[in-house]
Structures are given as C-alpha cells and as structure tokens.
Design an enzyme around this catalytic site. Sequence first.
Site, PDB file in Angstrom:
ATOM      1  N   GLU A 138       1.525   2.273 -12.293  1.00  0.00           N
ATOM      2  CA  GLU A 138       0.568   1.529 -11.468  1.00  0.00           C
ATOM      3  C   GLU A 138      -0.412   0.778 -12.361  1.00  0.00           C
ATOM      4  O   GLU A 138      -1.079   1.384 -13.210  1.00  0.00           O
ATOM      5  CB  GLU A 138      -0.186   2.495 -10.554  1.00  0.00           C
ATOM      6  CG  GLU A 138      -1.349   1.906  -9.783  1.00  0.00           C
ATOM      7  CD  GLU A 138      -0.960   0.720  -8.919  1.00  0.00           C
ATOM      8  OE1 GLU A 138      -1.601  -0.344  -9.064  1.00  0.00           O
ATOM      9  OE2 GLU A 138      -0.011   0.842  -8.117  1.00  0.00           O
ATOM     10  N   HIS A 183       1.147   0.155  14.385  1.00  0.00           N
ATOM     11  CA  HIS A 183       2.144   1.175  14.732  1.00  0.00           C
ATOM     12  C   HIS A 183       1.810   2.548  14.160  1.00  0.00           C
ATOM     13  O   HIS A 183       2.530   3.503  14.410  1.00  0.00           O
ATOM     14  CB  HIS A 183       3.539   0.740  14.258  1.00  0.00           C
ATOM     15  CG  HIS A 183       3.629   0.501  12.778  1.00  0.00           C
ATOM     16  ND1 HIS A 183       3.274  -0.695  12.195  1.00  0.00           N
ATOM     17  CD2 HIS A 183       4.014   1.309  11.765  1.00  0.00           C
ATOM     18  CE1 HIS A 183       3.444  -0.616  10.891  1.00  0.00           C
ATOM     19  NE2 HIS A 183       3.890   0.593  10.596  1.00  0.00           N
ATOM     20  N   GLU A 184       0.729   2.651  13.379  1.00  0.00           N
ATOM     21  CA  GLU A 184       0.275   3.943  12.871  1.00  0.00           C
ATOM     22  C   GLU A 184      -1.008   4.310  13.619  1.00  0.00           C
ATOM     23  O   GLU A 184      -2.084   3.805  13.291  1.00  0.00           O
ATOM     24  CB  GLU A 184      -0.014   3.866  11.367  1.00  0.00           C
ATOM     25  CG  GLU A 184       1.163   3.460  10.502  1.00  0.00           C
ATOM     26  CD  GLU A 184       0.780   3.298   9.039  1.00  0.00           C
ATOM     27  OE1 GLU A 184       1.672   2.950   8.236  1.00  0.00           O
ATOM     28  OE2 GLU A 184      -0.402   3.495   8.674  1.00  0.00           O
ATOM     29  N   HIS A 221       2.645  -8.414   7.143  1.00  0.00           N
ATOM     30  CA  HIS A 221       3.873  -9.210   7.205  1.00  0.00           C
ATOM     31  C   HIS A 221       4.027  -9.870   8.569  1.00  0.00           C
ATOM     32  O   HIS A 221       4.498 -11.008   8.666  1.00  0.00           O
ATOM     33  CB  HIS A 221       5.085  -8.328   6.909  1.00  0.00           C
ATOM     34  CG  HIS A 221       5.117  -7.798   5.515  1.00  0.00           C
ATOM     35  ND1 HIS A 221       5.781  -6.644   5.162  1.00  0.00           N
ATOM     36  CD2 HIS A 221       4.546  -8.258   4.368  1.00  0.00           C
ATOM     37  CE1 HIS A 221       5.621  -6.418   3.866  1.00  0.00           C
ATOM     38  NE2 HIS A 221       4.876  -7.381   3.373  1.00  0.00           N
ATOM     39  N   THR A 252       3.255  -3.708   6.921  1.00  0.00           N
ATOM     40  CA  THR A 252       4.008  -4.409   7.961  1.00  0.00           C
ATOM     41  C   THR A 252       3.096  -5.240   8.848  1.00  0.00           C
ATOM     42  O   THR A 252       3.475  -6.323   9.305  1.00  0.00           O
ATOM     43  CB  THR A 252       4.799  -3.398   8.818  1.00  0.00           C
ATOM     44  OG1 THR A 252       5.715  -2.690   7.978  1.00  0.00           O
ATOM     45  CG2 THR A 252       5.575  -4.100   9.913  1.00  0.00           C
TER      46      THR A 252
END
Length: 339
Positions: free
Chosen positions: A193, A60-61, A44, A41
């Site tokens: 993956e 935000h973490e 982004h 994020t």
Amino acid sequence: MGYLAAQYEGNHKLELVEKELPPLKDHDVLIKVAAATICGTDFHIIEGKFPAEPPVVIGHEFAGYVEAVGSAVESVQPGDLVTIEPHLFCGLCKYCRIGKEHLCLKKKGYGVRLDGGFAEYCVIPEKTVYKVPPGISPEVAALTENVGCCIHGIERANIRQGDHVAILGGGFVGILMAELSRMSGASRVFIVEPNDYRRKVAADRGFETLNSLSVDVVQAIQEATAGLGVDVAIEAAGRIDTAKQTLQLVGRGGTILFFGVVPPEWSMEIAPNDIFARELTLLGSSINPYSHHKSIEKLAGLNLEPLITHHFALTNIADALDAARTGNCFKVALHPNDK
C-alpha cells in the site's frame, strides 16, 4: 409516507429527492435506515461505469431498524436491527439451479437496479433481510455485505495453515482480506500500500507492510520468502498494474485471486506456459453467495469499528462522497435519519 433519498438520475447526477413509500406486500419489511456505508461501486454508478438503472436510490451496504412488516413475515419484527443481502436472483436460470445464484443471468441488486439504502426508509423482501445479533452497532452491521464478499474471496483462495499471503491494496477491503487470511491460518500476511495512513493502520493491526512507492515489492517479497514467493496473492486495489504484479509475487503452485474491480477496458497479457510450468491457479470472486450469514457471525471478531472513520447525515452526502474519495479514510458512513 414521504422520505428523503439520494437518487441517481443518470448522466452522473445524484440528487436528494422526496419519495413515497410503496405499500407493504405480505413478505415485505419496512426498514428505517440507521447506517449506510459508501462503496466503490457507488462511485462507479455515479461515474456511469456500472450498469445501474436510473432513476434509482443507490447504496447497497446498509442496516437499520424494522419499522413494520407484511402479514406473512416471520423472521423479524418491529424494533429488530437488521442488515440486507442486497441481491435478488431469478431462481430459474442454470446458475441459480446449480447452487451458483451469484452468477444469475437476471440478478438485480438493491442500490443498483432497485432502490437501496441511501435513504431514510426502504422496503425490502424478507428473504434478503437478516437479523443482527446483540452487541453489533448499525455501522458495523452495514458492512455485512462487504464482509460477505471478502469471505467468499478467501474461501475461493483456499488459504491454508502456514501460507504466506500478499494483498495488493490496503484500503478497507485489503485490511479485511488480511484479517480473514490470518483467521484462515496464514502465518505471514503482507499488505502492499503506497498510502502512509493506510499502511500505518495495517501495521498497527499486526500485518507486514510494503510501500510500493519506495521499495521494489517483488524483490522484497522474494527476500522475505527465501526466494519462493507467496502462496496466495490477492489483488484488492482494482488496478491493472497491481493485477499484473500478482504474477510476479506468487510462487510455484500458488493462487492468484482477482478481487478488486479492475475497469473492464483494461487487460493484461498472461503467458500460458508460465501458468502451466508453475502450476498456478487464477481465480475471480464475485459478490457474496451464501456468505451473508457467515459474515454476520464474523462481525464481532473483526474489529471493524475503527475502520469506520467518517460519519455524515444524508443531507451532507456530497461531503461524504468527497471524504470517501480521499486516501485518508477507510469506510464512510451515512446516517439517513440523523439531522
């Protein structure tokens, strides 16, 4: 009091700036940030693809130590290691009032619309501050929000004992979803993956891995499940091609969880008859409602420390972002008060 912060200025610009701390209100907590981890994020936001409100300190973490508290704060005290549930909800809209506050119409997020954790200090209201149990490092504590999001997704997917689960994407979130799937009772967990480094880490943690560049994933899953497909398919890469592939991997009565953030400009076709005939369940999962406390309780058992692969001072945030963009890492941690 002045402090250093990484502030998004808009127009794809992230700058290190000096800011002044606001005065503490009665229910505020002043946190000296010890660790903040980089999330997709954050990219982004810088790329202009996420609705932030510049100028704003992103991140935000994060976790840190309580430096001071307002006069009415009761749950934490100076010296406590704390983590942040980085959302504020209005409490008045329909969704807040029916127990779905994560869908709040006026939701605000620290690191998105309110100053967040890519900074030496931040001021956060007590109701979003959680004390961290002994034995948890600040770096792992910073991951609490991310873990909480994954717990919400796993609970939405309703994984049961003996289920077969396929996870598309083997980054940090993919590994975490695999660990939580196994804890929920999944008997086989496949991680799809293409990156060799990430696939090896997944295999070392006991998961079955598939290289999407060298094998036919759909055929391999069919062979591994006696032609039945998996019970739960989780899109954790945020790609339209993997989102489409979930429909080919899941079996009858199965569940598809769209967890990765596929860019909004991308879409896909789904045949309603296929959903009807196979009785499929399609789900989304957004942030982490009421799961931050659960996340803290799970931190010690998830073996997250090895997934924090890079560490940088805040002054080297450009290098940290470059490292996070590569495929040869999982979580990149910033240490704002390390020089």
